[in-house]
Design an enzyme around this catalytic site. Structure first.
Site, PDB file in Angstrom:
ATOM      1  N   ASP A 164      -1.174  -2.763   2.750  1.00  0.00           N
ATOM      2  CA  ASP A 164      -2.606  -2.886   3.032  1.00  0.00           C
ATOM      3  C   ASP A 164      -3.445  -2.594   1.794  1.00  0.00           C
ATOM      4  O   ASP A 164      -4.520  -3.168   1.622  1.00  0.00           O
ATOM      5  CB  ASP A 164      -3.007  -1.957   4.190  1.00  0.00           C
ATOM      6  CG  ASP A 164      -2.733  -2.633   5.520  1.00  0.00           C
ATOM      7  OD1 ASP A 164      -3.145  -3.796   5.680  1.00  0.00           O
ATOM      8  OD2 ASP A 164      -2.067  -2.021   6.373  1.00  0.00           O
ATOM      9  N   GLU A 195      -4.182   3.536   2.130  1.00  0.00           N
ATOM     10  CA  GLU A 195      -3.976   2.090   2.100  1.00  0.00           C
ATOM     11  C   GLU A 195      -5.288   1.317   2.047  1.00  0.00           C
ATOM     12  O   GLU A 195      -5.316   0.101   2.102  1.00  0.00           O
ATOM     13  CB  GLU A 195      -3.107   1.645   3.289  1.00  0.00           C
ATOM     14  CG  GLU A 195      -3.554   2.188   4.628  1.00  0.00           C
ATOM     15  CD  GLU A 195      -2.589   1.869   5.767  1.00  0.00           C
ATOM     16  OE1 GLU A 195      -1.691   1.036   5.597  1.00  0.00           O
ATOM     17  OE2 GLU A 195      -2.763   2.459   6.848  1.00  0.00           O
ATOM     18  N   HIS A 230       5.071  -9.668  11.596  1.00  0.00           N
ATOM     19  CA  HIS A 230       6.065  -9.074  12.501  1.00  0.00           C
ATOM     20  C   HIS A 230       7.423  -9.742  12.301  1.00  0.00           C
ATOM     21  O   HIS A 230       8.456  -9.107  12.425  1.00  0.00           O
ATOM     22  CB  HIS A 230       5.602  -9.163  13.968  1.00  0.00           C
ATOM     23  CG  HIS A 230       5.900 -10.480  14.629  1.00  0.00           C
ATOM     24  ND1 HIS A 230       5.004 -11.516  14.619  1.00  0.00           N
ATOM     25  CD2 HIS A 230       6.993 -10.921  15.265  1.00  0.00           C
ATOM     26  CE1 HIS A 230       5.546 -12.549  15.250  1.00  0.00           C
ATOM     27  NE2 HIS A 230       6.749 -12.219  15.656  1.00  0.00           N
ATOM     28  N   CYS A 257       5.199   4.102   1.005  1.00  0.00           N
ATOM     29  CA  CYS A 257       5.951   3.533   2.123  1.00  0.00           C
ATOM     30  C   CYS A 257       5.680   2.054   2.350  1.00  0.00           C
ATOM     31  O   CYS A 257       6.174   1.470   3.304  1.00  0.00           O
ATOM     32  CB  CYS A 257       5.714   4.321   3.410  1.00  0.00           C
ATOM     33  SG  CYS A 257       4.044   4.159   4.028  1.00  0.00           S
TER      34      CYS A 257
END
Ligand code: PEP
Ligand code: MG
Length: 594
Positions: free
Chosen positions: A469, A445, A203, A516
């Site tokens: 991921d 992912e 984060h 992405c």
């Protein structure tokens, strides 16, 4: 050694290596944040002193709430409400009457000073949170530590320094920073972030990128020897912190910074031009966002839409799962701001590394392989339905696509689609407006989804490949763990082969496919991803001008050729060399993008 001798022991230039969390270069004083280390002494009270002590504690809490509320109001003015809302979690913790009552009981029963009672209670809470493997609670731990410092300084009648109140351009260094602390940085004098904890996709990294602030994470150094506010340079591109830079280094970095700024300015000349190769192959360039406040910046650099809105970041801002109405308001705002350009809203990707409240789950030994993302949505159907309703309602205001995270097989797609159709029917029956053509797509992912891409593609309107991921699950490397961060390598030939399989699966089925993950914003990957056939790249907005520049200066047929060769690479080194050599040769004369 006496404490004073330890302070700022570094006199010569010192380069400390970490990992790049957010790109950019800046310089300033290095401010080591140690608000969390406030010593507390026990004092025994007489019975007559107790009422005053309880009042002192209550006042300290009230003052802390007032300060944070003021800070929040100020942040709303400066940067918008969704970042500021992150502070709401701290206000909620401070207002927890059950906890406050326990502290008052300690003061009364143990006849001790408020600092000691408060600190002891906080320690009990944090000890139990530390044992939790749950990311949501780990985030709360940072918040609680921040609040502890604030309340203790209030109790001492001192002013608690916040990141907002820093007067000079500063790089802040801390073991870790909470989302609330990072939120304060927006629009402040903080010009860089250095932390010990956090990986490339933590984060901290995502928020720092959102706020366009350079960040270097995973620094193993003992920050204490860096106290004394030495001058420092942060190099977010290469993941370096340079303490006491020499004149030579400062000059070198000044030059790099100026070149970079000049280059960015030049790149923006093509802001409204299409991202098309020299032989006319068009790629869509979209922005990844976590916060509504990023949309203006994304538009200012020419983003053609939002390719990934990580809706789970609303968790930070609401301190839990938001209601349908709360979600609808946020989605509608995003859709209206980006309109007529498209936006892809991803349903909650919770669990694993992404905060989730414990009331919703049981203990998991391995949360990354456990109950997360679409698995949670398919179990908590009411939550899932309310999110689909909110997104569909927002689709009446613009061009919206819905995207599901962490899909691993066709059954999950079919089950989700059934719920999606049900929700559409319900909205229709209720006479609520939405776009019935809203596209329904998935993230690729998990390796199984990439391998089965050909069959899965028949059931959805689009794919978006999440290389973060995909890397984590292909290489079995925890993406947020700084201890293994050197093994996290999206250019591993296995990850590239899976990416190629997913793109081919989509193209064969005639559906669009974007990338992405963070790789989409890495200039080294652009030729490869375009050559493999990605129809769109969605990345942090700050990377878009450079990615567009590469696309506009290459031939699609060359990119296809490079991609073919890349698939034969036997190692990451070989693959990266191939791509780097191509860029160096191709951009010879003009500034090389890497
Ligand atoms: C990814 O996994 O690459 C991705 C884009 O999703 P997130 O980083 O939010 O997990
Ligand atoms: Mg992901």
């Amino acid at each position: 050694m006496a404490k004073n001798n330890q302070i700022n022991t570094v006199k010569d230039e010192l380069i400390i290596n970490g990992i790049s969390g957010s790109p950019g270069i800046s310089s300033g004083k290095l401010l080591v944040i140690k608000w969390h280390k406030i010593p507390v002494k026990k004092e025994n009270l007489h019975a007559a002193e107790i009422d005053t002590e309880v009042r002192r504690f209550r006042d300290a809490i009230t003052d802390a709430i007032t300060e944070i509320t003021r800070l929040k109001r100020d942040m709303i003015k400066r940067i918008g409400s969704d970042v500021a809302d992150i502070l709401e979690v701290q206000i909620m913790i401070l207002s927890d009457e059950e906890m406050n009552r326990r502290i008052v009981s300690r003061i009364r029963e143990e006849k001790v000073n408020a600092e000691f009672a408060y600190d002891n209670e906080i320690r009990t809470v944090t000890e139990s949170l530390k044992k939790s493997t749950n990311e949501y609670f780990r985030q709360r731990l940072f918040d609680i530590n921040g609040i502890r410092a604030k309340v203790l300084t209030n109790l001492r009648g001192l002013r608690h320094q916040t990141l907002v109140s820093i007067k000079e351009p500063s790089i802040v260094a801390a073991k870790a920073l909470s989302a609330g602390e990072i939120a304060q940085i927006a629009g402040s004098n903080v010009v860089g972030i250095v932390t010990r904890e956090g990986g490339v996709t933590s984060h901290t990294a995502l928020l720092a990128k959102s706020l366009n602030i350079p960040a270097v994470l995973g620094i193993e150094d003992d920050f204490e020897r860096l106290e004394g506010e030495p001058h420092a340079i942060i190099d977010g591109y290469q993941g370096k912190l340079i303490i006491n830079p020499t004149e030579d280094t400062i000059e070198r970095y000044n030059e790099r910074y100026l070149n970079y700024a000049r280059e960015q300015e030049q790149l923006l000349v093509a802001r409204d031009e299409p991202a098309a190769t020299l032989d006319g192959h068009r790629v869509n360039l979209l922005a990844n966002i976590e916060l509504v406040s990023e949309i203006d910046m994304a538009l200012s650099v020419g983003a053609e839409g939002i390719g990934l809105y990580r809706s789970e970041f609303m968790y930070f801002t609401h301190g839990g799962l938001p209601s349908e109405e709360q979600q609808f308001k946020v989605y509608r705002k995003i859709v209206e701001k980006i309109s007529p350009r498209p936006v892809t809203i991803r349903t909650f990707d919770l669990g694993g590394d992404k905060f989730i409240e414990d009331s919703l789950r049981t203990f998991e030994v391995n949360p990354f392989l456990g109950w997360r993302a679409i698995r949670i949505s398919l179990t908590l159907r009411d939550y899932f339905k309310s999110q689909l309703r909110a997104i569909l309602r927002a689709s009446a205001y613009g061009d919206v696509s819905i995207m599901l995270p962490m899909i691993c097989n066709i059954d999950e797609v079919c089950e989700s689609k059934e719920i999606f159709e049900q929700v559409k029917k319900e909205l229709k029956d209720e006479g609520i407006a939405f776009n019935p053509e809203t596209r329904f797509g998935i993230m690729i992912e998990i390796p199984s989804a990439a391998i089965n891409a050909i069959s899965i593609a028949k059931y959805v309107d689009f794919f978006s490949i999440g290389t973060n991921d995909l890397t984590q699950y292909t290489l079995a490397v925890d993406r947020g763990n700084e201890i293994v961060s050197k093994l996290f390598e999206s250019f591993d030939p296995a990850v590239i082969k899976l990416t190629a399989m997913a793109i081919k699966g989509a193209r064969d089925a005639g559906i669009p496919v974007s990338v992405c993950g963070e790789m989409a914003g890495d200039p080294l990957a652009t030729v490869l991803l375009v050559g493999l056939g990605a129809s769109a790249l969605s990345a942090p907005y700050s990377t878009l001008p450079q990615i567009k520049n590469i696309i506009r200066n290459i031939f699609y047929r060359d990119a296809q050729d490079i991609a073919k060769k890349a698939l034969d690479a036997e190692s990451t080194g070989q693959l990266k060399n191939l791509l780097a050599n191509y860029l160096t040769e191709h951009f010879e004369g003009s500034s090389c993008p890497i």
